[in-house]
Scaffold this active site. Sequence first.
Site, PDB file in Angstrom:
ATOM      1  N   ASP A 156       1.069  -1.202   0.003  1.00 26.82           N
ATOM      2  CA  ASP A 156       0.201  -0.050   0.113  1.00 26.82           C
ATOM      3  C   ASP A 156       0.960   1.234   0.005  1.00 26.82           C
ATOM      4  O   ASP A 156       2.045   1.212   0.078  1.00 26.82           O
ATOM      5  CB  ASP A 156      -1.070   0.105   1.222  1.00 26.82           C
ATOM      6  CG  ASP A 156      -0.325  -0.260   2.321  1.00 26.82           C
ATOM      7  OD1 ASP A 156       1.088  -0.419   2.601  1.00 26.82           O
ATOM      8  OD2 ASP A 156      -0.930  -0.025   3.542  1.00 26.82           O
ATOM      9  N   GLY A 227      -2.401   2.656   8.004  1.00 29.37           N
ATOM     10  CA  GLY A 227      -2.091   3.629   7.860  1.00 29.37           C
ATOM     11  C   GLY A 227      -2.357   4.623   9.232  1.00 29.37           C
ATOM     12  O   GLY A 227      -1.961   5.690   9.444  1.00 29.37           O
ATOM     13  N   ASP A 277      -1.681  -6.051  15.801  1.00 34.57           N
ATOM     14  CA  ASP A 277      -0.262  -6.280  15.839  1.00 34.57           C
ATOM     15  C   ASP A 277       0.451  -4.885  16.469  1.00 34.57           C
ATOM     16  O   ASP A 277      -0.088  -3.934  16.360  1.00 34.57           O
ATOM     17  CB  ASP A 277       0.102  -6.577  14.611  1.00 34.57           C
ATOM     18  CG  ASP A 277       0.645  -5.704  13.663  1.00 34.57           C
ATOM     19  OD1 ASP A 277      -0.126  -4.906  13.083  1.00 34.57           O
ATOM     20  OD2 ASP A 277       1.789  -5.290  13.738  1.00 34.57           O
ATOM     21  N   CYS A 320       5.377 -15.980  35.974  1.00 33.20           N
ATOM     22  CA  CYS A 320       4.561 -15.722  37.246  1.00 33.20           C
ATOM     23  C   CYS A 320       3.814 -16.796  37.827  1.00 33.20           C
ATOM     24  O   CYS A 320       3.663 -16.655  39.111  1.00 33.20           O
ATOM     25  CB  CYS A 320       3.195 -14.450  36.663  1.00 33.20           C
ATOM     26  SG  CYS A 320       4.146 -13.114  36.178  1.00 33.20           S
TER      27      CYS A 320
HETATM   28 ZN   LIG Z   1       3.336 -13.141  33.980  1.00 32.45          ZN
END
Ligand SMILES: [Zn+2]
Lengths: 412, 495
Positions: A156, A227, A277, A320
């Site tokens: 594009d 864009g 993304d 974690c």
């Molecule tokens: Zn974590």
Amino acid sequence: MAPVPMPSALTFELLAKCSVTKARAATLHLPHGPVPLPIFMPVATQASLKGLTPDQLADTGCRLCLNNTYHLGLKPGQATLEAVGGAHKLQAWPHNILTADSTGSFQMVSLLKLAQVTEEGVRFLSPHDGTPMLLTPEHSISLQNTIGSDIIMQLDDVIATTSPDHARMLEAMQRSVRWLDRCIDAHAHPERQNLFCIIQGGLDLELRRQCTAEMVARDTPGIAIGGLSGGEAKDAYCRVVDTCTGLLPEKKPRYVMGVGYPEDLVVSVALGADMFDCVWPTRTARFGNAITAHGVLNLRNATYATDFRAIEPGCQCPCCRPADAKPPGLGLTRAYIYHVTAKETAGAHLLTMHNVHYQLDLMRRARDAILQDRYPAFVREFFAALYAGDRGKYPEWAVVALRGVGVDLLRE
Amino acid sequence: MTQPARLDQLPPEMLDFALLKTTGTLAARLGRLSLPGRSNILTPAFLGNTSRGVLPHISPDNFRKLVELEGVYMALEDFVEKHPQKTPPILQFDVPDPLRRFVALPKDTLVVLGARRQPPIATPMSNTNAEVTLSTSVGFRSISSEYYTAAVRKLQPDIVVGLADIPYGQESIGLKRKDKMSDRTESWLRDLIAKRASIEQGDPRFSIFAPILPIDRDLQSWYLEHLVDDMVDQISGVAIYDAYLLDDLPDELHALPRLSCHMPASPQELLRQISLGMDLFTIPFISSATDAGISLDFTFPAPQSAESDSTPRRSLGVDMWLAEHAVAVTPLTEGCACYACTQHHRAYIQHLLSAKEMLGWLLLQLHNHAVLSSFFAGVRASIAAGTFDADVAAFEAFYEPALPAKTGQGPRVRGYQFQSADHGHAARKNPKAFRSLDELAKLKAMHGQQPNRKPQMQDVIDDEALVGLVQMEGVDPAVQLESLKVEDADGDDKA
Ligand SMILES: [Zn+2]
Ligand SMILES: [Zn+2]
């Protein structure tokens, strides 16, 4: 003239629609397996995600990640990709890949004054040796055909949304439509690779509408809104997403490129977007930043040197999760991340895992909420946690955008 | 495994070392090191050489899944940079087995703790009667023997190497200084033994390895005599700082396991030490090879060579920076069972190095450790079969005597990782940033924006990948990132 509808290598299975907002939950069936929508896609620019093995990436729940067409075209290059048998084989990733070059570096390179956009394509200087190179829609598609990604993006003509030059904006929009036609013609594997168009038009809603109409007529398997994420005001961003999704067919995936921060994802989902993304979660890990429901923690700050809590208590990522959980996690503490971050590469690997897991999990929880038709409540909980219940701190753009789709954050 | 959760809180018995085969005093030997709750270690063997508690490039989850190592070496100096202004964080971690928990090491991995990294960096200040100098990530620090014993008591490693008074980096050491070395080392060892004696019944205890100094027997004879006379029942092993003085080790200490603190620069040097009867090693050249982009490529015994004596000797490693690997869909080493070789291929690893992606180092590191694991398995089999000396000779004839030189650029090396030159490895530092006009021009030519200046753009641009894209040899990646100067889309360059 729109060409004959192309075959599609995906199935979009719409599962639920929020009864208040425009949020949708779906399953996108791609050549390398199904992925849940909405989804966050981590960006493995150069066919590798910041030190993670493909197994570690898959363990975060990721089944669709990005590679950058432009980067892979230069390194390792099309000849190598051809010899190796494509990007899945190159990086031993058995799941889906989307290749784009509009986000990140190509956007950057295409925006530079030294890159010249002509009807033929984008002319730029090779970063290797400074020799002039030309990237055309045909070359971009050929490269992506060689890469073998499950979703490929059209070339594009991107200009910064903040550009005041309306004539140039119109030209870029129209050229992107023409380039889409060239991409469709050049696409050698529509039966196994899904070409997405990219809607352009800057912040001008009329241009966006025109572009959307033209591109929807081309009937590509999926649609991207491009864009954006170039530093425009957030309210303008929301208006563009809202306008475009309002005109898009219900049964196709909608991908907003280059987004983003957790609040961007939550709001954009409410506006009807499905795919996102951004390099931020993985890039920021390098600087010791951990994404949590309560905001970003910079674990390089000395206050964390003796903080023996998990990066985010309750987080189910491998870092974690407590050592005595089932399945056992590493039970790492903030103090440990402080100890290794920016000193050992493994510190960046760990935070990358946590951050990618956070983004994917956020979208997983959003999807569950949509399936249970409680997305508005999810959005409220999300903002309440992020700003510790202080509504005065909620960003104006998010309040306005969500009000537009029937959720008033400032009222119960 | 059955509920190992409480196992580490049981009073561990003393470390047991069984000599399975010996063939003389200065000869290779087979042994088994065992400690309840930990994996048995068949010796000769090597320990993972950690940096800040982590095997370089290998996060703890990958260590569990992809690395076969029964034990690791850790250095206290990697954990005490806040000393003396503040109590180091690790000493405030109030849980059982704090060191292991902090770095997320598996329960069955043996932990050996020493004061200094392997190899240690020479310190500008000398040790004193009371204090030993350490090198931390924020500079040089001194700790007392009392501090050391208190710290190890708190951290609960399986094995502690006693403090040794060794003036690293000093060219020649005077006789008087050597006297002091053995006096201090003895006194500090006594402190450690006393500290352990004060541990209450039922509380976790550590085993002690006594340092054997890199000086002639005569000069440490008092210390060695006292070791034999008063302390032999209190120590479980010896840490040997000069493998070539193994001859001087008193007979009474022969049955103890021997940890080499004499860093081997090559597999051949490892074999020489093994042939003198060394049992346990840390091997810094594994990580140096990884950082240099070198895939280790040797086996023990060496492959049967059908060729004549005139064939050139085989290299000990493959330089993965070379473009010849770019389309090679073959493993690093044919038949290697490591993760890198079974899941990936040379083409990808070459790409990762060239693109400066961290995964390249992880994959090489996994492979290089696997090569050494196989090497040691081969060594043990060879000793068991009684063919060790012949196999060593064949190895030396088959391979080049040194690891290949590094050509590519490794990860950023930090101060605490600099290696001292006196351990067989030339000192390596970041090459002084060389930024020719040409290189800067290249960088500038390729970027149209200013990620360093405009926060919103900064977060959508993978600037690290850009550095991987541009060829700039000899420049520290960190410097490259800093100098990544790109103009704004709207020309708004507020540099
Ligand atoms: Zn974590
Ligand atoms: Zn291997």
